[in-house]
Design an enzyme around this catalytic site. Structure first.
Site, PDB file in Angstrom:
ATOM      1  N   GLU A  89       0.805  -1.225   0.000  1.00  0.00           N
ATOM      2  CA  GLU A  89       0.000   0.000   0.000  1.00  0.00           C
ATOM      3  C   GLU A  89       0.838   1.275   0.000  1.00  0.00           C
ATOM      4  OE1 GLU A  89      -0.707  -2.582   1.966  1.00  0.00           O
ATOM      5  OE2 GLU A  89      -2.747  -3.194   1.432  1.00  0.00           O
ATOM      6  N   HIS A 158     -11.299  -4.350   9.842  1.00  0.00           N
ATOM      7  CA  HIS A 158     -11.855  -4.173   8.492  1.00  0.00           C
ATOM      8  C   HIS A 158     -13.193  -3.447   8.537  1.00  0.00           C
ATOM      9  CE1 HIS A 158      -8.878  -7.279   7.658  1.00  0.00           C
ATOM     10  NE2 HIS A 158      -9.065  -7.129   6.360  1.00  0.00           N
TER      11      HIS A 158
END
Lengths: 354, 330
Positions: A89, A158
């Site tokens: 990322e 999440h």
């Protein structure tokens, strides 16, 4: 007061050709539009096509992104513009910023909003600051989208709504669509904007449907909208909590309380005027934010109202938020975490002194 | 590798310009003229000069907190740089960036970066733009030995390798991350050895010898332009001064070590070589030095005389719609 949840001061309105489609379809359609419109636009992220490098085995578009956000794109635009990335990322968000500074318009799929922390330095130190610290040289037309919010047992890592952290940073923009219609308009506006924009797609909205015009359109960044007009109390929603407010308003109507709903749509820039206009009329406000309560958007909006509309308040400002805990896994715990329409109703009824 | 007479003159001019800029800046900083910290790069001139000798304004470089040499080698105006460091409105970033954020997009200078390792992915992104646009340009990332401990270098080298991007990773190993010696903080004697892990060539280069850098860079950049992918160059070099203007390096390194490196100073080495080979003469070298001395003196005068930025500049170049942005006054 009349209720018309289909009227909108934004965009083309609803007297145009269109159909009821799901949020995910509106999102996917917008990516097609923007990739066709501008050759500098490209998409990258983990599994945005899936099965990269296996074309010789006939494997193409095996994933199409989480929740199929990018399904079908590689077949029209090819692997250069629909670029699968390693799990990296900081690397690929940083590369996207570098590409944006040098004339490309990258659209990055970060998969889950929680993963923004892994790429945070690139967004905070580079994307947000480059244009300013270089004295106006360069621009960062980066769009970064991710799935946010509490749903379906995604649990602590999440499920988070990090939009208040993004909104805290000058130079980053953040939008929170609340249905398929606003998703399409805000995503198109984000991709065409010359600043970095983070688009939060709440998981609970992704399979919900609403009316979406056939033709492409944009919704101005930094503008909220009314989704219900009312006179007794202002309910402020953002992302999925706008939906919570809609249900709560129906329940309140049964008790004779006429609620107005302000849907923020953008959290940075933020539409202060619509909040102040509404609360100045209704004199009461309940802000509904799924995020944890400290330093969140509800707190920010409450401070705005206290500062700018104190004299018009007939009751304390109320915030309905998640608790100050990580998001739990088990269904009853997860349900208890999320602000519900019943929570909003109970808070509002108490506020009305009934 | 063949070097034209014009290029030789450019190389000497550039190395001496970096040297003089840093020396004068240090003096000015001690006098309080810089509004912030100054990380000088004198001693390291051969690296950026030998690399940028192969680049055009259309190629992009990414830089570090120790970025003055990169800027100068990429053709950035020294008066605009000095004014920026003095916090003046005529600076390259209107006084809003300072020494650690000098950028000049017209020259392909993508910005110095105050976060160690954070600029590396940006150069990879510039190379990605180049590949997508097919315009034949390259991205060069300068970073120090200290940055090789950051995660971004791993991610960037892997991305550049798997996507075969036209990028050159230039590690200026000056042997110290602030006060921490490279042999303590880095797991390999030659950082270039790590390139093998990313399936790209890794080359150790004498970073005090501009001819060696020029040759290695020429090969790496030609490889990138030909679409053959990234290269990692490790330039062994040395910063003559401390980490920043107020750092005394003798608290962590020996004067004897400094003398060994200074004996290999890139400028006298260049002078000796071009005179021996009859490529330039002392008269010409002195003329270049005099010109640059004057240029840097003029840069200081320009910076001194320039106006400070108007306070309204606080709010430009970023969207500011937030109504409480001026200490609750608005």
């Amino acid at each position: 007061m009349a209720t018309d949840t289909k009227s909108s001061p934004l965009g083309p309105g609803f007297d145009v050709p269109g159909s009821e489609i799901r949020y995910r379809e509106a999102f996917n359609k917008t990516l097609f539009d923007e990739l066709r419109r501008d050759p500098d636009v490209f998409i990258m992220g983990e599994d945005v096509a899936g099965g990269a490098g296996r074309e010789h085995l006939g494997i193409i578009d095996s994933w199409g992104g989480a929740f199929a956000a990018t399904k079908g794109l590689i077949q029209e635009f090819g692997a250069e513009r629909i670029r699968d990335t390693p799990i990296s990322e900081a690397g690929f968000v940083g590369a996207a910023i570098g590409a944006a500074l040098t004339g490309s318009r990258p659209v990055v799929d970060l998969m889950y909003f929680d993963f923004i922390t892994v790429a945070w330095d690139q967004l905070l130190s580079n994307a947000a600051k480059n244009r300013y610290m270089f004295g106006g040289q360069g621009k960062v037309p980066l769009t970064l989208f991710a799935r946010s919010g509490v749903a379906a047992g995604y649990s602590a890592q999440h499920s988070q709504n990090f939009y208040s952290i993004v909104a805290h940073i000058p130079g980053l923009k953040c939008v929170v669509p609340s249905d398929a219609y606003t998703c399409r308009g805000l995503l198109a506006a984000a991709i065409r904007d010359d600043d970095p924009v983070i688009v939060c797609n709440h998981k609970k909205l992704i399979n919900m449907s609403s009316f979406v015009p056939d033709e492409s359109y944009t919704i101005e960044l930094g503008k909220g909208r009314y989704v219900r007009r009312g006179s007794d109390v202002t309910l402020v929603g953002m992302s999925y909590t706008t939906e919570v407010c809609r249900v709560a308003a129906e329940l309140l109507a049964e008790q004779g309380i006429d609620a107005e709903i302000v849907d923020m749509l953008s959290l940075s820039p933020i539409d202060e005027d619509i909040v102040l206009e509404s609360v100045t009329k209704t004199n009461r406000i309940v802000i509904v934010d799924e995020d944890t309560p400290r330093c969140n958007m509800a707190t920010d909006i409450a401070a705005l109202v206290a500062d700018k509309a104190f004299d018009s308040l007939d009751a304390p400002i109320k915030r309905v938020t998640g608790p100050h805990t990580p998001v739990p896994y088990s269904k009853p715990l997860e349900d208890a975490f999320v602000p519900s329409p019943e929570d909003v109703v109970a808070t509002t009824v108490a506020l009305m002194g009934r | 590798m063949e070097i034209t007479p014009e290029k030789l003159r450019w190389i000497y001019t550039t190395m001496y310009r970096i040297r003089r800029f840093e020396e004068v800046l240090l003096e000015q900083t001690v006098l309080g003229k810089s509004m912030g910290v100054a990380h000088t790069s004198d001693g390291e001139e051969a690296g950026p000069t030998g690399i940028c000798a192969h680049l055009t304004d259309a190629d992009w470089i990414g830089s570090t907190h120790r970025g003055h040499g990169h800027c100068i080698a990429k053709g950035v105006d020294t008066a605009g740089m000095m004014a920026e460091i003095f916090g003046k409105y005529t600076g390259l970033c209107k006084g809003k960036g300072g020494s650690m954020h000098i950028a000049d997009f017209a020259k392909g200078m993508l910005g110095a970066n105050g976060i160690v390792g954070a600029g590396i992915p940006l150069a990879v992104g510039a190379a990605l733009s180049a590949k997508l646009k097919g315009n034949g340009t390259v991205g060069v990332s300068f970073f120090g030995d200290g940055a090789t401990g950051e995660g971004t270098i791993h991610e960037s080298m892997n991305l550049a390798s798997v996507w075969k991007l036209p990028v050159i990773f230039v590690c200026e190993n000056n042997h110290y991350a602030e006060s921490t010696p490279v042999e303590y903080a880095v797991s390999v004697p030659d950082i270039a050895d790590r390139a093998a892990g990313y399936s790209m060539p890794g080359v150790v280069v004498d970073g005090m010898d501009v001819f060696a850098v020029y040759d290695a860079a020429g090969e790496a950049i030609a490889r990138a332009r030909a679409g053959e992918g990234p290269t990692f160059l490790e330039l062994k070099t040395y910063r003559y001064h401390g980490h920043y203007h107020a750092d005394d390096p003798h608290t962590y390194r020996l004067p004897e070590e400094e003398e060994l490196w200074k004996a290999r100073d890139p400028l006298p080495n260049f002078e000796r070589r071009v005179i021996e080979q009859d490529l330039m003469d002392e008269v010409e070298l002195e003329r270049i030095r005099n010109e640059i001395d004057q240029e840097i003196q003029d840069a200081v005068a320009f910076a001194e005389e320039s106006p400070l930025p108007p306070i309204d500049e606080l709010y430009t170049d970023v969207y500011t719609n937030y109504s409480n942005s001026v200490r609750g006054l608005r």
